[in-house]
Design a protein around this motif. Structure first.
Motif, PDB file in Angstrom:
ATOM      1  N   VAL A   1       6.666  -1.386  -5.738  1.00 16.98           N
ATOM      2  CA  VAL A   1       6.267  -1.326  -4.482  1.00 16.98           C
ATOM      3  C   VAL A   1       7.176  -1.194  -3.501  1.00 16.98           C
ATOM      4  O   VAL A   1       8.275  -1.735  -3.707  1.00 16.98           O
ATOM      5  N   GLU A   2       7.124  -0.036  -2.688  1.00 13.97           N
ATOM      6  CA  GLU A   2       8.365   0.249  -1.689  1.00 13.97           C
ATOM      7  C   GLU A   2       8.498  -0.928  -0.673  1.00 13.97           C
ATOM      8  O   GLU A   2       7.401  -1.613  -0.447  1.00 13.97           O
ATOM      9  N   PRO A   3       9.932  -1.350  -0.302  1.00 18.32           N
ATOM     10  CA  PRO A   3       9.995  -2.619   0.441  1.00 18.32           C
ATOM     11  C   PRO A   3       9.284  -2.493   1.672  1.00 18.32           C
ATOM     12  O   PRO A   3       8.959  -3.915   2.448  1.00 18.32           O
ATOM     13  N   GLY A   4       8.881  -1.210   2.370  1.00 21.06           N
ATOM     14  CA  GLY A   4       8.207  -1.132   3.581  1.00 21.06           C
ATOM     15  C   GLY A   4       6.815  -1.700   3.211  1.00 21.06           C
ATOM     16  O   GLY A   4       6.247  -2.345   4.253  1.00 21.06           O
ATOM     17  N   LEU A   5       6.095  -1.621   2.249  1.00 19.31           N
ATOM     18  CA  LEU A   5       4.883  -2.267   2.160  1.00 19.31           C
ATOM     19  C   LEU A   5       4.817  -3.625   2.249  1.00 19.31           C
ATOM     20  O   LEU A   5       3.988  -4.061   2.680  1.00 19.31           O
ATOM     21  N   LEU A   6       5.751  -4.363   1.402  1.00 14.47           N
ATOM     22  CA  LEU A   6       5.895  -5.731   1.404  1.00 14.47           C
ATOM     23  C   LEU A   6       6.257  -6.259   2.782  1.00 14.47           C
ATOM     24  O   LEU A   6       5.476  -7.022   3.456  1.00 14.47           O
ATOM     25  N   GLU A   7       7.205  -5.564   3.539  1.00 14.31           N
ATOM     26  CA  GLU A   7       7.240  -5.861   5.184  1.00 14.31           C
ATOM     27  C   GLU A   7       5.897  -5.985   6.178  1.00 14.31           C
ATOM     28  O   GLU A   7       5.961  -6.667   6.851  1.00 14.31           O
ATOM     29  N   ASP A   8       5.454  -4.677   5.581  1.00 16.90           N
ATOM     30  CA  ASP A   8       4.012  -4.708   6.393  1.00 16.90           C
ATOM     31  C   ASP A   8       3.127  -5.690   6.115  1.00 16.90           C
ATOM     32  O   ASP A   8       2.494  -6.059   7.093  1.00 16.90           O
ATOM     33  N   GLU A   9       3.201  -6.080   4.991  1.00 12.26           N
ATOM     34  CA  GLU A   9       2.167  -7.281   4.500  1.00 12.26           C
ATOM     35  C   GLU A   9       2.631  -8.662   5.071  1.00 12.26           C
ATOM     36  O   GLU A   9       1.861  -9.390   5.414  1.00 12.26           O
ATOM     37  N   LYS A  10       3.852  -8.929   5.080  1.00  9.77           N
ATOM     38  CA  LYS A  10       4.580 -10.008   5.602  1.00  9.77           C
ATOM     39  C   LYS A  10       4.373  -9.825   7.062  1.00  9.77           C
ATOM     40  O   LYS A  10       3.970 -11.026   7.717  1.00  9.77           O
ATOM     41  N   ALA A  11       4.193  -8.948   7.817  1.00  2.00           N
ATOM     42  CA  ALA A  11       3.801  -8.956   9.328  1.00  2.00           C
ATOM     43  C   ALA A  11       2.372  -9.252   9.480  1.00  2.00           C
ATOM     44  O   ALA A  11       1.927 -10.013  10.530  1.00  2.00           O
ATOM     45  N   LYS A  12       1.453  -8.817   8.565  1.00  2.00           N
ATOM     46  CA  LYS A  12       0.146  -9.274   8.524  1.00  2.00           C
ATOM     47  C   LYS A  12       0.186 -10.813   8.330  1.00  2.00           C
ATOM     48  O   LYS A  12      -0.644 -11.282   9.082  1.00  2.00           O
ATOM     49  N   VAL A  13       0.627 -11.167   7.479  1.00  3.20           N
ATOM     50  CA  VAL A  13       0.385 -12.715   7.188  1.00  3.20           C
ATOM     51  C   VAL A  13       1.228 -13.363   8.173  1.00  3.20           C
ATOM     52  O   VAL A  13       0.516 -14.627   8.706  1.00  3.20           O
TER      53      VAL A  13
ATOM     54  N   ALA B   1       2.228 -12.809   1.090  1.00  2.00           N
ATOM     55  CA  ALA B   1       2.518 -11.381   1.076  1.00  2.00           C
ATOM     56  C   ALA B   1       2.257 -10.761  -0.175  1.00  2.00           C
ATOM     57  O   ALA B   1       1.844  -9.809  -0.490  1.00  2.00           O
ATOM     58  N   VAL B   2       3.099 -11.481  -1.024  1.00  2.00           N
ATOM     59  CA  VAL B   2       3.335 -10.858  -2.499  1.00  2.00           C
ATOM     60  C   VAL B   2       2.131 -11.202  -3.296  1.00  2.00           C
ATOM     61  O   VAL B   2       1.332 -10.390  -3.983  1.00  2.00           O
ATOM     62  N   LYS B   3       1.369 -12.339  -3.120  1.00  2.00           N
ATOM     63  CA  LYS B   3       0.157 -12.598  -3.625  1.00  2.00           C
ATOM     64  C   LYS B   3      -1.062 -11.544  -3.033  1.00  2.00           C
ATOM     65  O   LYS B   3      -1.966 -11.149  -3.933  1.00  2.00           O
ATOM     66  N   SER B   4      -0.917 -11.057  -1.921  1.00  2.00           N
ATOM     67  CA  SER B   4      -1.606  -9.923  -1.436  1.00  2.00           C
ATOM     68  C   SER B   4      -1.702  -8.491  -1.903  1.00  2.00           C
ATOM     69  O   SER B   4      -2.503  -8.071  -2.158  1.00  2.00           O
ATOM     70  N   LEU B   5      -0.400  -8.379  -2.163  1.00  2.00           N
ATOM     71  CA  LEU B   5       0.002  -6.956  -2.523  1.00  2.00           C
ATOM     72  C   LEU B   5      -0.180  -6.698  -4.152  1.00  2.00           C
ATOM     73  O   LEU B   5      -0.540  -5.808  -4.504  1.00  2.00           O
ATOM     74  N   LEU B   6      -0.155  -8.099  -5.099  1.00  2.00           N
ATOM     75  CA  LEU B   6      -0.469  -7.627  -6.417  1.00  2.00           C
ATOM     76  C   LEU B   6      -1.788  -7.313  -6.542  1.00  2.00           C
ATOM     77  O   LEU B   6      -1.838  -6.194  -7.437  1.00  2.00           O
TER      78      LEU B   6
END
Length: 106
Positions: A28-40, A75-80
């Motif tokens: 997963v691209e780092p940008g997606l993880l950062e976006d998910e972190k922003a949502k959390v 964020a990781v739990k949400s992306l998995l």
């Protein structure tokens, strides 16, 4: 974030595991993880109570510093599940059991 954006940033590699097992490597691209972190973080800022601030009124940077580990984990739990679902649909897999997530590297 739309489903299309998520799919653009996810790459899938499948290797045979014997019998009906497959090993799926998902990147997963780092940008997606950062976006998910922003949502959390946004949800946490709204719900958290920090001494010295009213509920939901703590500055984002204070909440981010105090709950950095929890934000990352959530964020990781949400992306998995999203990444796994993308891998299954993009590779036309038909799972016969639940996945086992191992070797998660961030």
């Amino acid at each position: 974030m739309t489903e299309e954006k998520r799919r653009e940033g996810i790459s899938v590699e499948i290797s045979e595991g014997g019998d009906c097992r497959r090993t799926i490597s998902i990147e997963v691209e780092p940008g997606l993880l950062e976006d998910e972190k922003a949502k959390v973080l946004a949800g946490l800022v709204r719900d958290v109570t920090i001494p010295g601030f009213r509920k939901g009124k703590a500055p984002r940077n204070v909440v981010q510093q105090r709950f950095a580990e929890e934000i990352h984990t959530e964020a990781v739990k949400s992306l998995l599940p999203d990444a796994y679902a993308h891998a299954v649909t993009s590779e036309n897999l038909r799972p016969i059991g639940d996945p086992v997530f191992r070797d998660i590297k961030v």
